[in-house]
Design a protein around this motif. Structure first.
Motif, PDB file in Angstrom:
ATOM      1  N   TYR A  21       0.828  -1.198   0.000  1.00 21.08           N
ATOM      2  CA  TYR A  21       0.000   0.000   0.000  1.00 21.08           C
ATOM      3  C   TYR A  21       0.869   1.258   0.000  1.00 21.08           C
ATOM      4  O   TYR A  21       2.015   1.235   0.461  1.00 21.08           O
ATOM      5  CB  TYR A  21      -0.903   0.031   1.232  1.00 21.08           C
ATOM      6  N   LEU A  22       0.295   2.323  -0.493  1.00 20.72           N
ATOM      7  CA  LEU A  22       0.927   3.626  -0.368  1.00 20.72           C
ATOM      8  C   LEU A  22      -0.155   4.604   0.068  1.00 20.72           C
ATOM      9  O   LEU A  22      -1.025   4.970  -0.727  1.00 20.72           O
ATOM     10  CB  LEU A  22       1.567   4.082  -1.678  1.00 20.72           C
ATOM     11  N   GLN A  23      -0.107   4.991   1.335  1.00 26.28           N
ATOM     12  CA  GLN A  23      -1.034   5.994   1.853  1.00 26.28           C
ATOM     13  C   GLN A  23      -0.432   7.361   1.571  1.00 26.28           C
ATOM     14  O   GLN A  23       0.691   7.651   2.002  1.00 26.28           O
ATOM     15  CB  GLN A  23      -1.237   5.811   3.349  1.00 26.28           C
ATOM     16  N   MET A  24      -1.159   8.190   0.849  1.00 23.43           N
ATOM     17  CA  MET A  24      -0.673   9.496   0.446  1.00 23.43           C
ATOM     18  C   MET A  24      -1.548  10.573   1.067  1.00 23.43           C
ATOM     19  O   MET A  24      -2.750  10.645   0.765  1.00 23.43           O
ATOM     20  CB  MET A  24      -0.671   9.615  -1.075  1.00 23.43           C
ATOM     21  N   ASN A  25      -0.964  11.374   1.934  1.00 21.55           N
ATOM     22  CA  ASN A  25      -1.680  12.455   2.614  1.00 21.55           C
ATOM     23  C   ASN A  25      -1.114  13.803   2.196  1.00 21.55           C
ATOM     24  O   ASN A  25       0.001  13.898   1.684  1.00 21.55           O
ATOM     25  CB  ASN A  25      -1.557  12.296   4.128  1.00 21.55           C
TER      26      ASN A  25
END
Length: 120
Positions: free
Chosen positions: A79-83
């Motif tokens: 996963y890549l959580q991008m905020n």
């Protein structure tokens, strides 16, 4: 047959968030280093983040503090959580799986990419 299938891209406003997923099959996922790259129009493909088979994590300076990479070996997914997304994060994001055996590259596979657009 090896498949890396990215999902989760889309259009988001500046400051928003997205979570990308990459589901892998046909590889020994738990022994693979998983990486995210991105490529903006007219630019080279750049490394974004990586997580090794033992959980060592590294980020490009441009995303440090905003993006989080993680993996679920039971689901063969990274996963890549991008905020706090910025317009300069706009790119096609690619998943990459790499494995070395005895210092030799065993495999290096890529997904088809998912578009992330950050715009108001």
């Amino acid at each position: 047959q090896v498949q890396l299938v990215e999902s989760g891209g889309g259009l988001v406003q500046p400051g928003g968030s997205l979570r990308l997923s990459c589901a892998a099959s046909g590889i020994i996922f738990s022994l693979s280093a998983m990486k995210w790259y991105r490529q903006a129009p007219g630019k080279q493909r750049d490394w974004v983040a990586e997580i090794t088979s033992v959980g060592i994590i590294n980020y490009a300076d441009s995303v440090k503090g905003r993006f989080t990479i993680s993996r679920d070996n039971a689901k063969n997914t990274v996963y890549l959580q991008m905020n706090n997304l910025k317009p300069e994060d706009t790119a096609v994001y690619y998943c990459n799986a790499v494995r070395y055996q005895g210092g030799t590259l065993a495999y290096d596979y890529w997904g088809q990419g998912t578009q992330v657009t950050v715009s108001s």
